[in-house]
Motif scaffolding. Structure first.
Motif, PDB file in Angstrom:
ATOM      1  N   PRO A  91       0.816  -1.227   0.000  1.00 51.79           N
ATOM      2  CA  PRO A  91       0.000   0.000   0.000  1.00 51.79           C
ATOM      3  C   PRO A  91       0.844   1.270   0.000  1.00 51.79           C
ATOM      4  N   GLU A  92       2.006   1.233   0.617  1.00 54.41           N
ATOM      5  CA  GLU A  92       2.867   2.417   0.651  1.00 54.41           C
ATOM      6  C   GLU A  92       3.524   2.718  -0.686  1.00 54.41           C
ATOM      7  N   ASP A  93       3.340   1.842  -1.673  1.00 57.09           N
ATOM      8  CA  ASP A  93       3.808   2.133  -3.031  1.00 57.09           C
ATOM      9  C   ASP A  93       2.807   2.988  -3.792  1.00 57.09           C
ATOM     10  N   THR A  94       1.643   3.222  -3.212  1.00 54.37           N
ATOM     11  CA  THR A  94       0.631   4.046  -3.861  1.00 54.37           C
ATOM     12  C   THR A  94       1.161   5.450  -4.090  1.00 54.37           C
ATOM     13  N   ALA A  95       1.119   5.899  -5.338  1.00 56.89           N
ATOM     14  CA  ALA A  95       1.662   7.208  -5.694  1.00 56.89           C
ATOM     15  C   ALA A  95       1.410   7.457  -7.179  1.00 56.89           C
ATOM     16  N   VAL A  96       1.700   8.678  -7.593  1.00 56.30           N
ATOM     17  CA  VAL A  96       1.799   8.981  -9.018  1.00 56.30           C
ATOM     18  C   VAL A  96       3.254   8.743  -9.409  1.00 56.30           C
ATOM     19  N   TYR A  97       3.442   7.945 -10.432  1.00 55.54           N
ATOM     20  CA  TYR A  97       4.786   7.587 -10.884  1.00 55.54           C
ATOM     21  C   TYR A  97       5.129   8.393 -12.135  1.00 55.54           C
ATOM     22  N   TYR A  98       6.352   8.920 -12.133  1.00 52.36           N
ATOM     23  CA  TYR A  98       6.823   9.761 -13.228  1.00 52.36           C
ATOM     24  C   TYR A  98       8.054   9.143 -13.880  1.00 52.36           C
ATOM     25  N   CYS A  99       8.048   9.172 -15.198  1.00 50.94           N
ATOM     26  CA  CYS A  99       9.213   8.779 -15.970  1.00 50.94           C
ATOM     27  C   CYS A  99      10.024  10.039 -16.276  1.00 50.94           C
ATOM     28  N   THR A 100      11.325   9.889 -16.305  1.00 49.00           N
ATOM     29  CA  THR A 100      12.151  11.059 -16.548  1.00 49.00           C
ATOM     30  C   THR A 100      13.391  10.680 -17.337  1.00 49.00           C
ATOM     31  N   ALA A 101      13.966  11.654 -18.047  1.00 47.23           N
ATOM     32  CA  ALA A 101      15.146  11.416 -18.868  1.00 47.23           C
ATOM     33  C   ALA A 101      16.139  12.543 -18.674  1.00 47.23           C
TER      34      ALA A 101
END
Length: 122
Positions: A91-101
């Motif tokens: 549950p603590e992995d709940t988040a908005v995930y962003y890809c970046t370069a």
């Protein structure tokens, strides 16, 4: 102009798996450093994982301690795509995930995706 588009997010039960994809367009990013960050509600954005092209030695990956052994970052150079395989989700992995370069030879990240929601239910 580089565009990064994430996909593969969603709702999953604790212990489950998801694979996020990040498709890049506008430039071939084979030599770029690629990373994943996440931001949970009320918290600051935090580093999750990165994969860096090191030239003749190949690739190097690194992970946040909180995801080591559960998440795996990889890339498909032919598809100009980066992946984040997430197993044993909590549950603590709940988040908005962003890809970046980030440009090769630099420490920062220059381009960001719009983010994708990952929700892990208990």
């Amino acid at each position: 102009q580089v565009q990064l588009v994430e996909s593969g997010g969603g709702l999953v039960q604790a212990g489950g798996s998801l694979r996020l994809s990040c498709a890049a367009s506008g430039r071939t990013l084979s030599s770029y450093n690629m990373g994943w960050f996440r931001q949970a509600p009320g918290k600051e954005r935090e580093f999750v994982a990165a994969i860096k092209w090191t030239g003749w030695t190949g690739e190097r990956t690194n992970y946040a301690d909180s995801v080591k052994g559960r998440f795996t970052v990889s890339r498909d150079y032919a598809k100009n795509t980066v992946y984040l395989q997430m197993n044993s989700l909590k549950p603590e992995d709940t988040a908005v995930y962003y890809c970046t370069a980030g440009a090769p030879g630099t420490a920062g990240y220059d381009y960001w995706g719009q983010g994708i929601q990952v929700t892990v239910s208990s």
